[in-house]
Design a protein around this motif. Structure first.
Motif, PDB file in Angstrom:
ATOM      1  N   VAL A  93      23.840  70.659  28.855  1.00 39.30           N
ATOM      2  CA  VAL A  93      23.926  70.189  27.470  1.00 39.30           C
ATOM      3  C   VAL A  93      25.323  70.346  26.882  1.00 39.30           C
ATOM      4  CG1 VAL A  93      21.485  70.615  27.026  1.00 39.30           C
ATOM      5  CG2 VAL A  93      23.151  72.426  26.583  1.00 39.30           C
ATOM      6  N   SER A  94      26.266  70.844  27.643  1.00 37.56           N
ATOM      7  CA  SER A  94      27.637  70.965  27.145  1.00 37.56           C
ATOM      8  C   SER A  94      28.596  70.725  28.307  1.00 37.56           C
ATOM      9  CB  SER A  94      27.879  72.347  26.532  1.00 37.56           C
ATOM     10  OG  SER A  94      27.708  73.365  27.508  1.00 37.56           O
ATOM     11  N   GLY A  95      29.850  70.512  27.962  1.00 37.80           N
ATOM     12  CA  GLY A  95      30.847  70.282  29.000  1.00 37.80           C
ATOM     13  C   GLY A  95      31.183  68.813  29.140  1.00 37.80           C
ATOM     14  N   TRP A  96      32.319  68.545  29.734  1.00 39.33           N
ATOM     15  CA  TRP A  96      32.831  67.180  29.865  1.00 39.33           C
ATOM     16  C   TRP A  96      32.110  66.441  31.000  1.00 39.33           C
ATOM     17  CZ3 TRP A  96      35.671  63.732  27.340  1.00 39.33           C
ATOM     18  CH2 TRP A  96      36.142  62.631  28.030  1.00 39.33           C
ATOM     19  N   GLY A  97      31.630  65.217  30.694  1.00 33.50           N
ATOM     20  CA  GLY A  97      31.060  64.356  31.726  1.00 33.50           C
ATOM     21  C   GLY A  97      29.682  64.719  32.197  1.00 33.50           C
ATOM     22  N   ASN A  98      28.924  65.504  31.406  1.00 34.83           N
ATOM     23  CA  ASN A  98      27.608  65.935  31.852  1.00 34.83           C
ATOM     24  C   ASN A  98      26.464  65.112  31.270  1.00 34.83           C
ATOM     25  OD1 ASN A  98      28.638  67.978  33.447  1.00 34.83           O
ATOM     26  ND2 ASN A  98      28.550  69.512  31.820  1.00 34.83           N
ATOM     27  N   ARG A  99      26.741  64.325  30.255  1.00 32.51           N
ATOM     28  CA  ARG A  99      25.668  63.556  29.630  1.00 32.51           C
ATOM     29  C   ARG A  99      25.175  62.437  30.552  1.00 32.51           C
ATOM     30  NH1 ARG A  99      27.108  61.079  24.072  1.00 32.51           N
ATOM     31  NH2 ARG A  99      29.239  61.199  24.835  1.00 32.51           N
ATOM     32  N   PRO A 100      23.883  62.101  30.478  1.00 31.22           N
ATOM     33  CA  PRO A 100      23.389  60.932  31.216  1.00 31.22           C
ATOM     34  C   PRO A 100      24.140  59.674  30.775  1.00 31.22           C
ATOM     35  CG  PRO A 100      21.558  62.277  30.453  1.00 31.22           C
ATOM     36  CD  PRO A 100      22.792  62.837  29.803  1.00 31.22           C
ATOM     37  N   TYR A 101      24.310  58.768  31.684  1.00 30.41           N
ATOM     38  CA  TYR A 101      25.107  57.571  31.404  1.00 30.41           C
ATOM     39  C   TYR A 101      24.597  56.402  32.234  1.00 30.41           C
ATOM     40  CZ  TYR A 101      27.268  58.458  35.945  1.00 30.41           C
ATOM     41  OH  TYR A 101      27.457  58.648  37.278  1.00 30.41           O
ATOM     42  N   ASN A 102      25.100  55.214  31.891  1.00 30.74           N
ATOM     43  CA  ASN A 102      24.949  54.079  32.782  1.00 30.74           C
ATOM     44  C   ASN A 102      26.220  53.244  32.750  1.00 30.74           C
ATOM     45  OD1 ASN A 102      23.836  52.797  30.093  1.00 30.74           O
ATOM     46  ND2 ASN A 102      24.237  51.076  31.452  1.00 30.74           N
ATOM     47  N   TRP A 103      26.594  52.749  33.899  1.00 30.11           N
ATOM     48  CA  TRP A 103      27.718  51.848  34.042  1.00 30.11           C
ATOM     49  C   TRP A 103      27.198  50.413  34.074  1.00 30.11           C
ATOM     50  CZ3 TRP A 103      32.936  52.582  34.037  1.00 30.11           C
ATOM     51  CH2 TRP A 103      33.427  53.878  34.197  1.00 30.11           C
ATOM     52  N   GLY A 104      27.965  49.511  33.495  1.00 26.77           N
ATOM     53  CA  GLY A 104      27.648  48.090  33.546  1.00 26.77           C
ATOM     54  C   GLY A 104      28.852  47.299  34.010  1.00 26.77           C
ATOM     55  N   LEU A 105      28.654  46.464  35.026  1.00 26.13           N
ATOM     56  CA  LEU A 105      29.738  45.658  35.581  1.00 26.13           C
ATOM     57  C   LEU A 105      29.321  44.200  35.598  1.00 26.13           C
ATOM     58  CD1 LEU A 105      31.882  46.320  38.718  1.00 26.13           C
ATOM     59  CD2 LEU A 105      30.525  44.238  38.633  1.00 26.13           C
ATOM     60  N   GLY A 106      30.257  43.328  35.252  1.00 28.24           N
ATOM     61  CA  GLY A 106      29.990  41.899  35.293  1.00 28.24           C
ATOM     62  C   GLY A 106      31.192  41.121  35.790  1.00 28.24           C
ATOM     63  N   LEU A 107      30.959  40.132  36.642  1.00 21.87           N
ATOM     64  CA  LEU A 107      32.009  39.254  37.153  1.00 21.87           C
ATOM     65  C   LEU A 107      31.455  37.842  37.150  1.00 21.87           C
ATOM     66  CD1 LEU A 107      34.788  38.800  38.484  1.00 21.87           C
ATOM     67  CD2 LEU A 107      33.688  39.207  40.698  1.00 21.87           C
ATOM     68  N   SER A 108      32.106  36.931  36.439  1.00 19.55           N
ATOM     69  CA  SER A 108      31.580  35.575  36.317  1.00 19.55           C
ATOM     70  C   SER A 108      32.700  34.545  36.346  1.00 19.55           C
ATOM     71  CB  SER A 108      30.767  35.425  35.026  1.00 19.55           C
ATOM     72  OG  SER A 108      31.580  35.649  33.889  1.00 19.55           O
ATOM     73  N   VAL A 109      32.319  33.337  36.689  1.00 20.77           N
ATOM     74  CA  VAL A 109      33.231  32.184  36.690  1.00 20.77           C
ATOM     75  C   VAL A 109      32.583  31.086  35.875  1.00 20.77           C
ATOM     76  CG1 VAL A 109      34.404  30.456  38.079  1.00 20.77           C
ATOM     77  CG2 VAL A 109      34.140  32.781  38.966  1.00 20.77           C
ATOM     78  N   GLN A 110      33.315  30.553  34.906  1.00 23.77           N
ATOM     79  CA  GLN A 110      32.822  29.460  34.075  1.00 23.77           C
ATOM     80  C   GLN A 110      33.692  28.237  34.325  1.00 23.77           C
ATOM     81  OE1 GLN A 110      32.669  30.258  29.890  1.00 23.77           O
ATOM     82  NE2 GLN A 110      31.365  28.511  29.438  1.00 23.77           N
ATOM     83  N   GLN A 111      33.027  27.111  34.621  1.00 24.95           N
ATOM     84  CA  GLN A 111      33.749  25.899  34.977  1.00 24.95           C
ATOM     85  C   GLN A 111      33.247  24.712  34.147  1.00 24.95           C
ATOM     86  OE1 GLN A 111      36.282  25.153  37.354  1.00 24.95           O
ATOM     87  NE2 GLN A 111      36.218  23.178  36.298  1.00 24.95           N
ATOM     88  N   GLU A 112      34.189  23.967  33.581  1.00 28.69           N
ATOM     89  CA  GLU A 112      33.831  22.716  32.908  1.00 28.69           C
ATOM     90  C   GLU A 112      33.701  21.632  33.973  1.00 28.69           C
ATOM     91  OE1 GLU A 112      35.361  19.770  29.328  1.00 28.69           O
ATOM     92  OE2 GLU A 112      36.820  20.926  30.475  1.00 28.69           O
ATOM     93  N   VAL A 113      32.503  21.093  34.165  1.00 31.06           N
ATOM     94  CA  VAL A 113      32.265  20.079  35.191  1.00 31.06           C
ATOM     95  C   VAL A 113      32.366  18.670  34.629  1.00 31.06           C
ATOM     96  CG1 VAL A 113      30.888  21.611  36.643  1.00 31.06           C
ATOM     97  CG2 VAL A 113      29.775  20.316  34.832  1.00 31.06           C
ATOM     98  N   LEU A 114      32.063  18.514  33.335  1.00 29.66           N
ATOM     99  CA  LEU A 114      32.192  17.260  32.620  1.00 29.66           C
ATOM    100  C   LEU A 114      32.608  17.603  31.200  1.00 29.66           C
ATOM    101  CD1 LEU A 114      28.915  15.425  33.785  1.00 29.66           C
ATOM    102  CD2 LEU A 114      31.252  14.859  34.501  1.00 29.66           C
ATOM    103  N   PRO A 115      33.130  16.642  30.459  1.00 25.67           N
ATOM    104  CA  PRO A 115      33.447  16.934  29.054  1.00 25.67           C
ATOM    105  C   PRO A 115      32.230  17.498  28.320  1.00 25.67           C
ATOM    106  CG  PRO A 115      34.391  14.826  29.681  1.00 25.67           C
ATOM    107  CD  PRO A 115      33.534  15.264  30.836  1.00 25.67           C
ATOM    108  N   ARG A 116      32.378  18.668  27.718  1.00 26.59           N
ATOM    109  CA  ARG A 116      31.349  19.358  26.945  1.00 26.59           C
ATOM    110  C   ARG A 116      30.170  19.832  27.797  1.00 26.59           C
ATOM    111  NH1 ARG A 116      33.297  15.304  23.965  1.00 26.59           N
ATOM    112  NH2 ARG A 116      31.767  13.858  24.824  1.00 26.59           N
ATOM    113  N   VAL A 117      30.394  19.924  29.101  1.00 26.84           N
ATOM    114  CA  VAL A 117      29.365  20.443  30.015  1.00 26.84           C
ATOM    115  C   VAL A 117      30.008  21.514  30.891  1.00 26.84           C
ATOM    116  CG1 VAL A 117      27.719  19.943  31.856  1.00 26.84           C
ATOM    117  CG2 VAL A 117      28.146  18.240  30.065  1.00 26.84           C
TER     118      VAL A 117
END
Length: 409
Positions: A93-117
């Motif tokens: 309950v005390s000290g650095w880095g002892n609390r429960p945690y979760n990491w979230g990672l995201g990697l994405s690619v967005q491509q325009e295939v047609l005008p406004r699409v």
């Protein structure tokens, strides 16, 4: 942190990356990590009553925490005592880095295939750490007797039933009701892990003439493993104050690690969600038509079998402790049997009317447009002598319409 990069320099291809660590806070609403004395003091308990003489009267001394008369021992004998049933390890309950945690990672690619699409494809992963467990220091591994059961032979069960389900435990009678808990890091007992990973594919189109279409899929799976911890602490889940910190093993509800829940490692299959929406504004008359649709995986099913004392005794070598007449065991490993997919479509028509400075929007919403009657809840209590297992107890609400009006002035 996050970063977006224009890959080709023409504003049509974007590569995006994000990474974040999210800490669990100590709060008044999170009772598992709450040092509030009211939470740590026993204010209620349970006990088994057997009406031996059938007079509908509890013939025992209810104040006495021990077994007497028609009453079994209290599930927690600390009731009414000015003691804390749970203590917290200072290193947790005390000290650095002892609390429960979760990491979230995201990697994405967005491509325009047609005008406004555009099309967006992304990979995402979450993982959790710094788990904590509650060890009942009044008991040890040797205070729990292991036993097993044989599932009934039944064609309705996966593989036809008949399998042996082991790693079940029952506490010795001399330790019933003794509670002295210490909340501490799960790493003191072994590895515990949980992660989720998946891929999203989304398409977004904003066409001319007021047409907007969006849709996509999300496919992912979750892995949970706390077998190291359960092999040393079978009492997890054995009483009301030791369950919430372990969410593993929960077909249809997540009952947590338990003395009669042997499923400490669960790997979901890859499950796919499909969703989309479309809107169109009819020119000149100013009427907007829209719809949404979704398709979600079915419900994780269980076969909760009530094991009588006579059946458990065959392997246990004695009666169940504290006068228990039965225990409930899930015969199906979680994340192995699912109901049919749940599909739904909603529809809306709305019209905006203007009178001077007054704006009125009138709409009609139709829910469950196709009147799908997919089952949403089941009877998951398994009894080989009846046909009630997986009988529907709830279905998706029938198609209905709602008329609404909103006036702004």
């Amino acid at each position: 942190m996050g970063v977006a990069y224009d890959l080709l320099g023409n504003g049509k291809t974007a590569v995006k990356f994000n990474l974040g660590k999210y800490m669990e806070a100590f709060s008044a609403t999170n009772t598992d990590l709450d040092l509030n004395p009211l939470v740590r003091t026993v204010i209620s308990t349970t006990r088994t009553w057997t009406d031996s003489n059938k007079d509908f009267v509890v013939n025992c001394d209810l104040v006495n925490p021990e077994k007497n008369g028609e009453c079994a021992a209290m599930a927690d004998k600390s009731l009414g005592k000015e003691v804390f049933q749970r203590s917290y390890d200072p290193n947790f309950v005390s000290g650095w880095g002892n609390r429960p945690y979760n990491w979230g990672l995201g990697l994405s690619v967005q491509q325009e295939v047609l005008p406004r699409v555009s099309v967006n494809v992304g990979y995402f992963r979450n993982w959790w750490g710094n788990w904590y467990v509650v060890d009942n220091r009044s008991t040890s591994l040797t205070d729990y007797t292991p036993f097993s059961i044989v599932a009934p032979v039944d064609s309705r069960l996966p593989g036809g039933g008949g399998q042996t389900i082991s790693s079940l435990y029952d506490i010795n009678q001399t330790k019933v009701g003794l509670v002295d808990e210490l909340a501490q890091s799960a790493s003191n007992f072994g590895k515990q892990k949980e992660n989720w990973q998946g891929v999203d594919v989304n398409v977004s189109a904003r066409l001319r003439n007021g047409v907007t279409v969006q849709g996509g899929t999300s496919t992912g799976r979750r892995l949970q493993d706390a077998c190291d911890v359960r092999s040393q602490l079978p009492e997890l889940g054995a009483n009301a104050s030791g369950t919430a910190n372990n969410s593993i093993g929960g077909a249809s509800g997540g009952n947590g690690l338990s003395v009669v829940n042997p499923y400490c490692r669960i790997v979901d299959p890859y499950l796919t969600q499909i969703r989309g929406l479309a809107t169109y504004t009819i020119p000149r008359i100013g009427v907007q038509v829209s719809g949404t649709w979704s398709s979600n995986p079915g419900i994780d099913l269980a076969a909760n079998y009530v094991v009588s004392n006579a059946i458990a005794k065959q392997s246990l070598g004695r009666d169940l402790s504290n006068g228990a007449s039965n225990v409930t065991v899930n015969l199906i490993a979680p994340s192995t049997l699912y109901s049919e997919r749940r599909n739904n479509m909603d529809f809306r028509v709305s019209k905006i009317l203007r009178y001077g400075r007054t704006r009125t929007q009138v709409g009609v919403d139709i829910y469950n447009l196709t009147n799908t009657d997919v089952v949403t809840t089941f009877n998951q209590t398994f009894d080989p002598k009846t046909t009630t297992w997986l009988t529907p107890t709830g279905i998706q609400p029938a198609r209905y319409a709602k008329i609404s009006a909103q006036i702004d002035f």
